[in-house]
Design a protein around this motif. Structure first.
Motif, short mmCIF file in Angstrom:
data_model
loop_
_atom_site.label_atom_id
_atom_site.label_comp_id
_atom_site.label_asym_id
_atom_site.label_seq_id
_atom_site.Cartn_x
_atom_site.Cartn_y
_atom_site.Cartn_z
N GLY A 43 0.80 -1.22 0.00
CA GLY A 43 0.00 0.00 0.00
C GLY A 43 0.83 1.27 0.00
N GLN A 44 2.12 1.15 0.25
CA GLN A 44 2.97 2.34 0.29
C GLN A 44 3.26 2.85 -1.12
N GLN A 45 3.31 4.17 -1.24
CA GLN A 45 3.57 4.85 -2.51
C GLN A 45 4.76 5.78 -2.35
N VAL A 46 5.55 5.90 -3.42
CA VAL A 46 6.72 6.75 -3.43
C VAL A 46 6.77 7.48 -4.77
N ILE A 47 7.16 8.74 -4.74
CA ILE A 47 7.34 9.51 -5.97
C ILE A 47 8.81 9.45 -6.35
N VAL A 48 9.07 9.19 -7.62
CA VAL A 48 10.44 9.21 -8.14
C VAL A 48 10.49 10.15 -9.34
N SER A 49 11.69 10.59 -9.69
CA SER A 49 11.82 11.57 -10.78
C SER A 49 12.48 10.99 -12.03
N GLU A 50 12.83 9.71 -11.98
CA GLU A 50 13.48 9.12 -13.15
C GLU A 50 13.16 7.63 -13.23
N LEU A 51 12.90 7.17 -14.44
CA LEU A 51 12.69 5.74 -14.70
C LEU A 51 13.68 5.30 -15.76
N ARG A 52 14.41 4.23 -15.48
CA ARG A 52 15.38 3.67 -16.42
C ARG A 52 14.95 2.26 -16.80
N PHE A 53 14.30 2.16 -17.94
CA PHE A 53 13.87 0.85 -18.43
C PHE A 53 14.99 0.25 -19.28
N GLU A 54 15.33 -1.00 -19.02
CA GLU A 54 16.28 -1.74 -19.85
C GLU A 54 15.51 -2.36 -21.01
N GLN A 55 16.11 -3.31 -21.69
CA GLN A 55 15.40 -4.08 -22.72
C GLN A 55 14.37 -4.96 -22.02
N GLY A 56 13.17 -5.02 -22.56
CA GLY A 56 12.15 -5.88 -22.00
C GLY A 56 12.50 -7.35 -22.21
N GLU A 57 12.11 -8.18 -21.24
CA GLU A 57 12.40 -9.61 -21.32
C GLU A 57 11.18 -10.44 -21.70
N ASN A 58 10.00 -9.88 -21.55
CA ASN A 58 8.77 -10.62 -21.83
C ASN A 58 8.28 -10.22 -23.22
N ASN A 59 8.37 -11.13 -24.17
CA ASN A 59 7.97 -10.82 -25.54
C ASN A 59 6.50 -11.11 -25.80
N TYR A 60 5.74 -11.53 -24.78
CA TYR A 60 4.32 -11.80 -24.94
C TYR A 60 3.62 -10.51 -25.36
N LEU A 61 3.09 -10.49 -26.55
CA LEU A 61 2.37 -9.36 -27.12
C LEU A 61 3.20 -8.09 -27.22
N ALA A 62 4.53 -8.22 -27.21
CA ALA A 62 5.38 -7.04 -27.34
C ALA A 62 5.32 -6.52 -28.77
N TRP A 63 5.39 -5.21 -28.91
CA TRP A 63 5.34 -4.57 -30.22
C TRP A 63 6.56 -4.97 -31.03
N PRO A 124 9.43 1.76 -26.08
CA PRO A 124 10.68 1.12 -26.50
C PRO A 124 11.53 0.70 -25.30
N GLY A 125 12.28 -0.39 -25.47
CA GLY A 125 13.26 -0.78 -24.47
C GLY A 125 14.35 0.26 -24.40
N ASN A 126 15.12 0.22 -23.34
CA ASN A 126 16.21 1.19 -23.11
C ASN A 126 15.69 2.62 -23.09
N THR A 127 14.54 2.81 -22.45
CA THR A 127 13.92 4.13 -22.34
C THR A 127 14.26 4.77 -21.00
N LEU A 128 14.65 6.04 -21.05
CA LEU A 128 14.87 6.84 -19.85
C LEU A 128 13.78 7.91 -19.82
N LEU A 129 13.02 7.95 -18.74
CA LEU A 129 11.99 8.96 -18.56
C LEU A 129 12.33 9.82 -17.36
N ARG A 130 12.15 11.13 -17.52
CA ARG A 130 12.34 12.06 -16.40
C ARG A 130 11.04 12.83 -16.20
N GLY A 131 10.68 13.05 -14.94
CA GLY A 131 9.45 13.74 -14.61
C GLY A 131 8.99 13.34 -13.23
N THR A 132 7.68 13.22 -13.06
CA THR A 132 7.10 12.78 -11.79
C THR A 132 6.41 11.45 -12.04
#
Length: 139
Positions: A43-63, A124-132
Motif C-alpha cells: 500500500g505504500q507509494q513513493v514519488i520518483v523523478s526518473e525511470l530507467r527501463f532496460e530491454q524488456g524480457e517478456n515478448n508476450y504481445l510485445a510490439w 521502447p526498451g532502453n527508455t529513460l523517462l524524467r518527470g514525476t
C-alpha cells in the motif's frame, strides 16, 4: 490499541493524458527506479523523478523485441485482470505509473497500442523517462 491505518494515498500531478502502469516485481522496481522494492510496505507509494527501463524480457504481445509492456490498468486492477493481459505472479506486486504527456511531450517517447482493446501498450526498451512518477507496492 488502535487499529493501524493504511498509508495515505499520494496524488501527485503525473501530467495530462492517459495514465499508464508498468507492473513488475521487487527486482524490476529496484532496476527501474533505484528504490529497493522490498523496502516498501504493501500500500505504500513513493514519488520518483526518473525511470530507467532496460530491454524488456517478456515478448508476450510485445510490439517489437525488447519493448516494455505498459497498460491503462491501474493499481486497483485485480489479479485476474492482470493475468488476462499476461502479467503473472510477483510481477503484479508493484506498479510504476506515468502519464502519456510526460512520456511524449517531456521525453519524446511514444506509447504504442499493441492491443488497445485489451489495454496492452508498449514503450521502447532502453527508455529513460524524467518527470514525476508514482511507484506503488500493491501486494
Amino acid at each position: 490499541m488502535l487499529p493501524s491505518l493504511p498509508p495515505p494515498k499520494i496524488t501527485p500531478n503525473l501530467g495530462e493524458g492517459r495514465l499508464f502502469s508498468h507492473f513488475t516485481n521487487a527486482e524490476g522496481v529496484t532496476g527501474i527506479t533505484g528504490i529497493v522494492g522490498d523496502s516498501l510496505d504493501i500500500g505504500q507509494q513513493v514519488i520518483v523523478s526518473e525511470l530507467r527501463f532496460e530491454q524488456g524480457e517478456n515478448n508476450y504481445l510485445a510490439w517489437e523485441s525488447g519493448s516494455i509492456f505498459v497498460t491503462e490498468l491501474g493499481v486497483d486492477a485485480t489479479e485476474r485482470q492482470l493475468n488476462d493481459i499476461g502479467i503473472f505472479g510477483d510481477k503484479q506486486n508493484w506498479a510504476i505509473q506515468f502519464s502519456e504527456e510526460t512520456a511524449l511531450v517531456s521525453n519524446g517517447i511514444r506509447v504504442t497500442g499493441v492491443m488497445s482493446s485489451r489495454s496492452i501498450f508498449c514503450i521502447p526498451g532502453n527508455t529513460l523517462l524524467r518527470g514525476t512518477f508514482l511507484v506503488t507496492r500493491i501486494r
